[in-house]
Design a protein around this motif. Sequence first.
Motif, PDB file in Angstrom:
ATOM      1  N   LEU A 221      59.802  35.712  74.264  1.00  0.00           N
ATOM      2  CA  LEU A 221      60.441  34.628  75.012  1.00  0.00           C
ATOM      3  C   LEU A 221      61.150  33.659  74.058  1.00  0.00           C
ATOM      4  CD1 LEU A 221      60.718  33.571  77.962  1.00  0.00           C
ATOM      5  CD2 LEU A 221      58.721  32.134  77.523  1.00  0.00           C
ATOM      6  N   TYR A 222      60.504  33.390  72.949  1.00  0.00           N
ATOM      7  CA  TYR A 222      61.107  32.526  71.927  1.00  0.00           C
ATOM      8  C   TYR A 222      62.403  33.146  71.402  1.00  0.00           C
ATOM      9  CZ  TYR A 222      61.674  30.823  67.073  1.00  0.00           C
ATOM     10  OH  TYR A 222      62.178  30.348  65.887  1.00  0.00           O
ATOM     11  N   GLU A 223      62.340  34.436  71.106  1.00  0.00           N
ATOM     12  CA  GLU A 223      63.524  35.125  70.572  1.00  0.00           C
ATOM     13  C   GLU A 223      64.665  35.068  71.588  1.00  0.00           C
ATOM     14  OE1 GLU A 223      63.780  36.486  67.614  1.00  0.00           O
ATOM     15  OE2 GLU A 223      61.701  36.534  66.919  1.00  0.00           O
ATOM     16  N   LYS A 224      64.299  35.236  72.858  1.00  0.00           N
ATOM     17  CA  LYS A 224      65.321  35.344  73.900  1.00  0.00           C
ATOM     18  C   LYS A 224      65.828  33.970  74.356  1.00  0.00           C
ATOM     19  CE  LYS A 224      65.845  37.261  78.518  1.00  0.00           C
ATOM     20  NZ  LYS A 224      65.054  37.575  79.701  1.00  0.00           N
ATOM     21  N   GLU A 225      64.916  33.073  74.658  1.00  0.00           N
ATOM     22  CA  GLU A 225      65.340  31.810  75.275  1.00  0.00           C
ATOM     23  C   GLU A 225      65.316  30.622  74.310  1.00  0.00           C
ATOM     24  OE1 GLU A 225      63.731  30.984  79.130  1.00  0.00           O
ATOM     25  OE2 GLU A 225      63.904  33.065  79.763  1.00  0.00           O
ATOM     26  N   GLY A 226      64.321  30.577  73.442  1.00  0.00           N
ATOM     27  CA  GLY A 226      64.252  29.464  72.495  1.00  0.00           C
ATOM     28  C   GLY A 226      65.412  29.495  71.525  1.00  0.00           C
ATOM     29  N   LYS A 227      65.630  30.654  70.952  1.00  0.00           N
ATOM     30  CA  LYS A 227      66.703  30.762  69.955  1.00  0.00           C
ATOM     31  C   LYS A 227      68.081  30.571  70.589  1.00  0.00           C
ATOM     32  CE  LYS A 227      64.399  33.108  66.201  1.00  0.00           C
ATOM     33  NZ  LYS A 227      64.263  34.294  65.360  1.00  0.00           N
ATOM     34  N   ALA A 228      68.183  30.956  71.879  1.00  0.00           N
ATOM     35  CA  ALA A 228      69.460  30.729  72.579  1.00  0.00           C
ATOM     36  C   ALA A 228      69.774  29.238  72.676  1.00  0.00           C
ATOM     37  CB  ALA A 228      69.403  31.349  73.969  1.00  0.00           C
ATOM     38  N   LYS A 229      68.724  28.420  72.629  1.00  0.00           N
ATOM     39  CA  LYS A 229      68.925  26.959  72.650  1.00  0.00           C
ATOM     40  C   LYS A 229      68.962  26.395  71.229  1.00  0.00           C
ATOM     41  CE  LYS A 229      66.792  25.957  77.145  1.00  0.00           C
ATOM     42  NZ  LYS A 229      65.721  25.258  77.852  1.00  0.00           N
ATOM     43  N   LYS A 230      69.148  27.268  70.263  1.00  0.00           N
ATOM     44  CA  LYS A 230      69.229  26.871  68.829  1.00  0.00           C
ATOM     45  C   LYS A 230      67.897  26.332  68.293  1.00  0.00           C
ATOM     46  CE  LYS A 230      73.909  27.156  68.826  1.00  0.00           C
ATOM     47  NZ  LYS A 230      74.396  28.510  68.692  1.00  0.00           N
ATOM     48  N   ILE A 231      66.826  26.738  68.935  1.00  0.00           N
ATOM     49  CA  ILE A 231      65.513  26.310  68.425  1.00  0.00           C
ATOM     50  C   ILE A 231      65.081  27.292  67.340  1.00  0.00           C
ATOM     51  CG2 ILE A 231      63.068  25.959  69.029  1.00  0.00           C
ATOM     52  CD1 ILE A 231      64.104  25.156  71.872  1.00  0.00           C
ATOM     53  N   ASP A 232      64.601  26.749  66.244  1.00  0.00           N
ATOM     54  CA  ASP A 232      64.183  27.588  65.114  1.00  0.00           C
ATOM     55  C   ASP A 232      62.943  26.953  64.481  1.00  0.00           C
ATOM     56  OD1 ASP A 232      63.864  29.066  62.844  1.00  0.00           O
ATOM     57  OD2 ASP A 232      65.818  28.591  61.967  1.00  0.00           O
ATOM     58  N   VAL A 233      61.839  27.684  64.490  1.00  0.00           N
ATOM     59  CA  VAL A 233      60.593  27.106  63.945  1.00  0.00           C
ATOM     60  C   VAL A 233      60.269  27.650  62.550  1.00  0.00           C
ATOM     61  CG1 VAL A 233      59.627  26.699  66.242  1.00  0.00           C
ATOM     62  CG2 VAL A 233      59.102  28.842  65.058  1.00  0.00           C
ATOM     63  N   SER A 234      61.173  28.438  61.998  1.00  0.00           N
ATOM     64  CA  SER A 234      60.835  29.127  60.742  1.00  0.00           C
ATOM     65  C   SER A 234      60.583  28.171  59.573  1.00  0.00           C
ATOM     66  CB  SER A 234      61.928  30.135  60.380  1.00  0.00           C
ATOM     67  OG  SER A 234      63.157  29.461  60.196  1.00  0.00           O
ATOM     68  N   ASN A 235      61.135  26.974  59.650  1.00  0.00           N
ATOM     69  CA  ASN A 235      60.913  26.015  58.555  1.00  0.00           C
ATOM     70  C   ASN A 235      59.815  24.999  58.858  1.00  0.00           C
ATOM     71  OD1 ASN A 235      62.824  26.963  56.713  1.00  0.00           O
ATOM     72  ND2 ASN A 235      64.463  26.067  57.970  1.00  0.00           N
ATOM     73  N   VAL A 236      59.169  25.174  59.995  1.00  0.00           N
ATOM     74  CA  VAL A 236      58.151  24.194  60.393  1.00  0.00           C
ATOM     75  C   VAL A 236      56.822  24.535  59.718  1.00  0.00           C
ATOM     76  CG1 VAL A 236      56.854  23.252  62.335  1.00  0.00           C
ATOM     77  CG2 VAL A 236      59.283  23.781  62.603  1.00  0.00           C
ATOM     78  N   LYS A 237      56.258  23.544  59.032  1.00  0.00           N
ATOM     79  CA  LYS A 237      54.960  23.748  58.363  1.00  0.00           C
ATOM     80  C   LYS A 237      53.824  23.323  59.315  1.00  0.00           C
ATOM     81  CE  LYS A 237      55.674  21.724  54.237  1.00  0.00           C
ATOM     82  NZ  LYS A 237      55.322  21.427  52.829  1.00  0.00           N
ATOM     83  N   VAL A 238      52.946  24.260  59.577  1.00  0.00           N
ATOM     84  CA  VAL A 238      51.913  24.054  60.605  1.00  0.00           C
ATOM     85  C   VAL A 238      50.517  24.112  59.985  1.00  0.00           C
ATOM     86  CG1 VAL A 238      50.955  24.925  62.766  1.00  0.00           C
ATOM     87  CG2 VAL A 238      53.401  25.161  62.330  1.00  0.00           C
ATOM     88  N   ALA A 239      49.757  23.049  60.160  1.00  0.00           N
ATOM     89  CA  ALA A 239      48.339  23.062  59.780  1.00  0.00           C
ATOM     90  C   ALA A 239      47.522  23.325  61.042  1.00  0.00           C
ATOM     91  CB  ALA A 239      47.946  21.725  59.164  1.00  0.00           C
ATOM     92  N   ILE A 240      46.566  24.221  60.941  1.00  0.00           N
ATOM     93  CA  ILE A 240      45.772  24.585  62.121  1.00  0.00           C
ATOM     94  C   ILE A 240      44.439  23.842  62.083  1.00  0.00           C
ATOM     95  CG2 ILE A 240      44.643  26.473  63.374  1.00  0.00           C
ATOM     96  CD1 ILE A 240      47.624  26.938  63.309  1.00  0.00           C
ATOM     97  N   HIS A 241      44.083  23.274  63.230  1.00  0.00           N
ATOM     98  CA  HIS A 241      42.731  22.722  63.367  1.00  0.00           C
ATOM     99  C   HIS A 241      42.026  23.459  64.504  1.00  0.00           C
ATOM    100  CE1 HIS A 241      39.299  20.083  63.715  1.00  0.00           C
ATOM    101  NE2 HIS A 241      39.537  20.015  65.018  1.00  0.00           N
ATOM    102  N   ASN A 242      41.039  24.262  64.143  1.00  0.00           N
ATOM    103  CA  ASN A 242      40.269  24.974  65.177  1.00  0.00           C
ATOM    104  C   ASN A 242      39.168  24.060  65.706  1.00  0.00           C
ATOM    105  OD1 ASN A 242      41.468  27.715  64.880  1.00  0.00           O
ATOM    106  ND2 ASN A 242      40.696  27.488  62.805  1.00  0.00           N
TER     107      ASN A 242
END
Lengths: 454, 242
Positions: A221-242
């Motif tokens: 869905l991200y590939e199809k619809e998110g990227k179509a809206k120019k959304i790109d998370v590849s540079n986002v640094k994510v820390a996970i808290h479980n």
Amino acid sequence: MAHAELESKWGYVSPGGILRYPEEPPFPVKEYDAHYDHIFEMMEELEAKGEILIHRITEEYQPIPVYTRTGRIKLIPTNKLWHHKSCGQCGNIPGYPASIFWFMNKFGLDYLNEPHQTSCTAWNYYGFGISNPVALATIWLRNMHQAWKTGYYPLIHCGTSFGSYKEIRRQLIMNKELRDAVKPILKKLGRLTEDGRIVIPQEIVHYSEWVHAMRYRIKELYEKEGKAKKIDVSNVKVAIHNASHTYKMIADDYPYDPEVYNGQRPAASTAVIKALGAQVVDYSTWYDCCGFGFRHILTEREFTRSMAIQRKLKVIAEEVKADVIITHDTGCTTTLEKSQWIGKAHGMYYPVAVMPDVMFAALACGAHPFKVVQLYWNFSHYEPLLEKMGITNWRELKKEWEDAVKYISELEKAGKYDELMEFFKEYDLYEPYSKTSTGKPRASATADIPLFES
Amino acid sequence: MDEHNYGYNLSISEKTKMVPWEEKVRVVEEVKSDFRFKEYLFGCLNCGVCTASCPSNKFFDFSPREIVQRFLENDVEVLYDMMHEYIWACSQCFTCWIRCPFGNNPGGLVAIMREVAVRNAFEATKELLKPYGRVLLKVMTTGNQLSADMLQPDLFPDWGPKMADIMEDLKAKRLAIPFDIGKSVKTAWEVSLETIIELYTIWRETGIFEMLEKLDPNLYNVIMDIVEENEERYQKLYEGEE
């Protein structure tokens, strides 16, 4: 997917009826065949004796198997789900459930979101000791019976409920005295089967497990619809808290996966962020809890904010400079967000966006940040994150939401409820009362919603 | 008993010292007779992994290892004393449980101790629980533990100015939540009347109302007024149906 097909693809069915890993485990497993897995064999035995009825994850629920850390494979139902909502999420972070519903709509899945559910009341218990195992178990079983009666499978939104329910199930299966105590109360409530059995779901499933199981569809869905809206998370640094209550309570009943630290850390949330292509960054205090503490968040917040700032926010800021902390529970999201501002008073201000996996994923897939993801309710600094994700028009989107609130307010104050209901038909993700499981007239516990009064 | 038999470093309050020994034994036995006790306590090497990873230990005088050790040694005096304040520092994260090589669950032991402390309506417990009245009122009467209208800015000044901002025109903002039963202000989601009536039955049958009455009679009265009002509403609405 039929059980035989699952078995041929994933592993084998043990004599106790549990789906288990193939001979070669997918990652190093310390406690293969853990004691906990025995619970599932005991459930089968109790069903055979006619004491309980297992609400089974059949094909209509479209299950997806996930690994646990013991050799047992857990089936995650993905369709026809009964939403067991979280009071903290709905009351405090409403974009959390809204994002779950949004995904289910996007994937064309069937679900039921009805008012015939109570809180698990476990926050009350863990924080203040008010309640007891019989009450907790009866409340759990009452909610599970409601789901079973509707034919939908329960999906637990809250980490506290999930942890509590896992623990209660173990207690209930292991202790006849507890089963004997709850049964007459359930009977009085009409919450046993016709032949007098207690209904217990085959698996207790947290929404983060659903997100985990659905991660490749979310990626599509991200590939199809998110990227179509120019959304790109590849540079986002994510820390996970479980969340502690998802993976530390009844630790053997939560997903692990070779893709996530070779199966040595809980997989949910991390795996979906990786699937989306964002950068998961590791930090030294990943294991620490957030400081929520149940009681502490309300009445001892100096502990809560000390823990949140010193053991999480400061460490994450100094070690990895994450753009966002991804959570998968109500209390952690609240704590890590709302403990930030006060840090200014101590020269310990580490602003960072905080949100659960499903809200981040919904943003990545193009959901409206305010009408759907409801970021307005969030306290942390999400704006830099939105910019980095490519959602640069967030100001206009926020204005759209503010205009909607203004319009709603005007109609509500003018008593134009018919117009409002028409508006909601377009605006809402779940059509007002399109589906409920009882035919009774609508009446709420508080009667504070004139729109929906019976 | 001024000095502890084993010379441990935990002080015992004067109040505890005044309580008759038999009463202290009774209370500790009440904890130990809970059906979960045998599932939460096995053995202990004093390795201290539980305490080293305990969040509460980082900021309070609290140690899950001490809880386990006191039970293993049946240290009635200390255990009884712990039930008044010590145990309330635990944040119930259960890190101790996942980390213990023996599978002990110190957090679970604390949960039982808290429950027994509440059931016995200890004075210290009443004080500790006072600020919790609003949440208790909410969960007992509506089946939700939290709602949007509880997050008042004056009660959460340390959460910053956003709080006041959110509360402005709260009703309209709640209505802008895009699913129908999430639009309520007084509850997290709209709980149906028939559902809450079931919850009242559960509270009654499991002794939770009684527990509350002993703890806070005023709050109990307020809660029972609402309970009775809702039960009357329910009867009127569904009269003759059952």
